[in-house]
Design an enzyme around this catalytic site. Structure first.
Site, PDB file in Angstrom:
ATOM      1  N   HIS A 121      50.699  63.707  94.393  1.00 33.69           N
ATOM      2  CA  HIS A 121      49.245  63.537  94.401  1.00 33.69           C
ATOM      3  C   HIS A 121      48.941  62.412  95.398  1.00 33.69           C
ATOM      4  O   HIS A 121      49.747  61.491  95.561  1.00 33.69           O
ATOM      5  CB  HIS A 121      48.842  63.110  92.984  1.00 33.69           C
ATOM      6  CG  HIS A 121      47.376  63.056  92.711  1.00 33.69           C
ATOM      7  ND1 HIS A 121      46.568  62.035  93.159  1.00 33.69           N
ATOM      8  CD2 HIS A 121      46.580  63.872  91.995  1.00 33.69           C
ATOM      9  CE1 HIS A 121      45.331  62.238  92.728  1.00 33.69           C
ATOM     10  NE2 HIS A 121      45.308  63.353  92.018  1.00 33.69           N
ATOM     11  N   ASP A 198      55.321  59.047  88.212  1.00 32.91           N
ATOM     12  CA  ASP A 198      53.911  59.360  87.993  1.00 32.91           C
ATOM     13  C   ASP A 198      53.880  60.440  86.914  1.00 32.91           C
ATOM     14  O   ASP A 198      54.193  61.598  87.175  1.00 32.91           O
ATOM     15  CB  ASP A 198      53.297  59.837  89.314  1.00 32.91           C
ATOM     16  CG  ASP A 198      51.895  60.402  89.139  1.00 32.91           C
ATOM     17  OD1 ASP A 198      51.440  60.570  87.995  1.00 32.91           O
ATOM     18  OD2 ASP A 198      51.254  60.689  90.175  1.00 32.91           O
ATOM     19  N   GLN A 201      50.648  64.254  84.912  1.00 28.99           N
ATOM     20  CA  GLN A 201      50.620  65.658  84.484  1.00 28.99           C
ATOM     21  C   GLN A 201      51.641  65.949  83.398  1.00 28.99           C
ATOM     22  O   GLN A 201      51.652  67.050  82.838  1.00 28.99           O
ATOM     23  CB  GLN A 201      50.890  66.595  85.671  1.00 28.99           C
ATOM     24  CG  GLN A 201      49.786  66.629  86.695  1.00 28.99           C
ATOM     25  CD  GLN A 201      48.491  67.207  86.166  1.00 28.99           C
ATOM     26  OE1 GLN A 201      48.483  68.030  85.256  1.00 28.99           O
ATOM     27  NE2 GLN A 201      47.384  66.783  86.723  1.00 28.99           N
ATOM     28  N   LYS A 224      43.734  62.865  80.740  1.00 22.26           N
ATOM     29  CA  LYS A 224      44.390  64.177  80.826  1.00 22.26           C
ATOM     30  C   LYS A 224      45.120  64.517  79.535  1.00 22.26           C
ATOM     31  O   LYS A 224      45.721  65.582  79.416  1.00 22.26           O
ATOM     32  CB  LYS A 224      45.339  64.210  82.023  1.00 22.26           C
ATOM     33  CG  LYS A 224      44.596  64.152  83.357  1.00 22.26           C
ATOM     34  CD  LYS A 224      45.507  64.112  84.568  1.00 22.26           C
ATOM     35  CE  LYS A 224      44.645  64.002  85.832  1.00 22.26           C
ATOM     36  NZ  LYS A 224      45.456  63.891  87.050  1.00 22.26           N
ATOM     37  N   CYS A 361      44.162  67.258  95.705  1.00 19.26           N
ATOM     38  CA  CYS A 361      44.632  65.921  96.087  1.00 19.26           C
ATOM     39  C   CYS A 361      46.108  65.949  96.480  1.00 19.26           C
ATOM     40  O   CYS A 361      46.844  64.988  96.209  1.00 19.26           O
ATOM     41  CB  CYS A 361      44.433  64.885  94.969  1.00 19.26           C
ATOM     42  SG  CYS A 361      42.734  64.651  94.520  1.00 19.26           S
TER      43      CYS A 361
END
Ligand SMILES: *Cc1c(COP(=O)(O)O)cnc(C)c1O
Length: 403
Positions: A121, A198, A201, A224, A361
């Site tokens: 991202h 990261d 997600q 999220k 993104c």
């Protein structure tokens, strides 16, 4: 098995109509919907215990501080961090990553290397580029293959004693690919590099175990995973958080201030300057409780079922191509030959179906596939097989209209 109808009843927005049609929400990768228990907890905080934290002797301040710190411990247990002071409240993944890159600005030297993946991202690319510009370090990129997977032989070859940091997402937002992060962390540590994962997600789909992964940093967003916007967590290993300088100066993060010299507070306060999103931090704990109550095994099972069904049904459509076919989470990024993703997205929006269209993104991934963007349907545990069938019929209809 999940009782999907019962779960759906927890989410008031799922019974709303959009453009006169029942909402089919498949943009979970951008943000998840919120259960009533989370919505109520926000109001309850302001109605009953609103006060500033960590500073008042008065009862409300104590109650708010306790609730905030209880939430921190809850999240510590959720991600299996060793200490609660390794869990920093942030405003989201972007904030967490910038906190780390800012810290590394005083550590990296010209000639050092930062390794990022081609599946990132923009939030996990741009701050590292800025860091490299500032320090003279070099950015190296792990390439991907046609299946949308990172090429591990190439990764291994990029690593050397020059590598100081490796940064990679646990699950790709654009394609849903699950990266072999445990392997990557082990390899990076073998050359003495720190690793940031990261997890933006990943956290809606699985329960990360930061000690088992052995990552040095793990960043994610609350919004999220059924939590409020403007919330997030940065996990950092104690030794790294002690080593990095503070990100922002202000109240809350100091031990003593004089005009000659200021000394910083202990972890986690060193990184939590100013009045935080108190309600958000507390309610993120409520969201984590909600997800754990449903259970990540059940979530995984249901989402796998949704992914398999959607993949099979979408591939019935002639000229439809799915991007990212490796090991992945319940995300499908696709295009139809000769049709712009935006056109499909707009038509199915009129039918009440929310998907994301565009580059997500992650422009380097789109460049790799030589496409302007994709249509991304990202599924959550509250989605149903019937909703997938509605989307497939809508995409077929859009295709007919557009070709
Ligand atoms: C959403 C996302 C981000 C950015 O999260 P914010 O909540 O916007 O800070 C970073 N990385 C990935 C993989 C994401 O999906």
């Amino acid at each position: 098995m999940l009782d999907i109808q019962k779960i759906r009843a927890d989410f008031p927005i799922l019974s709303e109509k959009v453009n006169g049609k029942p909402l089919v929400y498949f943009d979970n990768g951008a943000t998840s919907q919120k259960p009533q228990i989370v919505i109520d907890a926000i109001a309850k905080y302001y109605q009953e215990i609103n006060a500033n934290i960590h500073r008042g002797v008065h009862t409300l301040s104590q109650l708010a501080t306790d609730a905030y710190e209880i939430s921190r411990v809850k999240i510590q247990h959720h991600i299996n961090a060793k200490f609660s002071h390794e869990v920093l409240f942030t405003s989201g993944t972007t904030h967490g990553i910038n906190l780390v890159t800012n810290g590394f600005a005083s550590i990296l030297k010209p000639g050092d290397e930062v390794v990022v993946s081609s599946l990132e991202h923009h939030s996990n690319i741009v701050p590292w580029q800025m860091l490299c510009e500032k320090t003279g370090a070099t950015l190296k990129v792990i390439p991907m293959n046609e299946e949308g997977e990172l090429i591990m032989e190439a990764y291994d070859a990029l690593l050397s004693e020059k590598t100081k940091v490796v940064t990679v997402n646990h699950i790709s937002n654009a394609l849903g690919i699950i990266n072999p992060v445990k392997y990557m962390i082990e390899k990076a540590h073998a050359v003495g590099a720190a690793v940031l994962i990261d997890g933006a997600q990943a956290v809606p789909h699985l329960k990360p175990d930061v000690q088992d992964l052995d990552c040095d940093f793990y960043a994610f967003s609350g919004h999220k995973m059924c939590g409020p916007t403007g919330t997030g967590i940065l996990y950092g290993k104690e030794e790294w958080l002690n080593k990095l300088p503070p990100y922002q100066g202000g109240g809350e993060m100091i031990k003593e201030v004089t005009f000659e010299k200021t000394t910083y507070a202990e972890l986690p306060h060193k990184f939590e300057a100013g009045t935080p999103n108190i309600a958000g931090g507390i309610v993120l704990g409520t969201a984590v409780d909600y997800l754990n109550h449903i259970g990540f095994d059940a979530i995984h099972q249901h989402e796998t079922h949704l992914l398999e069904h959607a993949t099979k049904r979408l591939l019935e459509i002639e000229g439809l191509k799915i991007y990212g076919t490796g090991n992945k989470a319940s995300v499908i990024s696709f295009n139809i030959d000769g049709i712009h993703p935006y056109d499909i997205g707009s038509i199915i929006d009129k039918l009440g179906i929310a998907v994301r269209t565009g580059h997500h993104c992650a422009q380097p991934i789109m460049s790799f596939f030589c496409i302007p963007g994709t249509i991304r349907a990202s599924f959550s545990f509250y989605n149903t097989i019937e909703e997938i069938d509605i989307m497939v019929e809508a995409v077929k209809k859009a295709k007919t209209m557009l070709s």
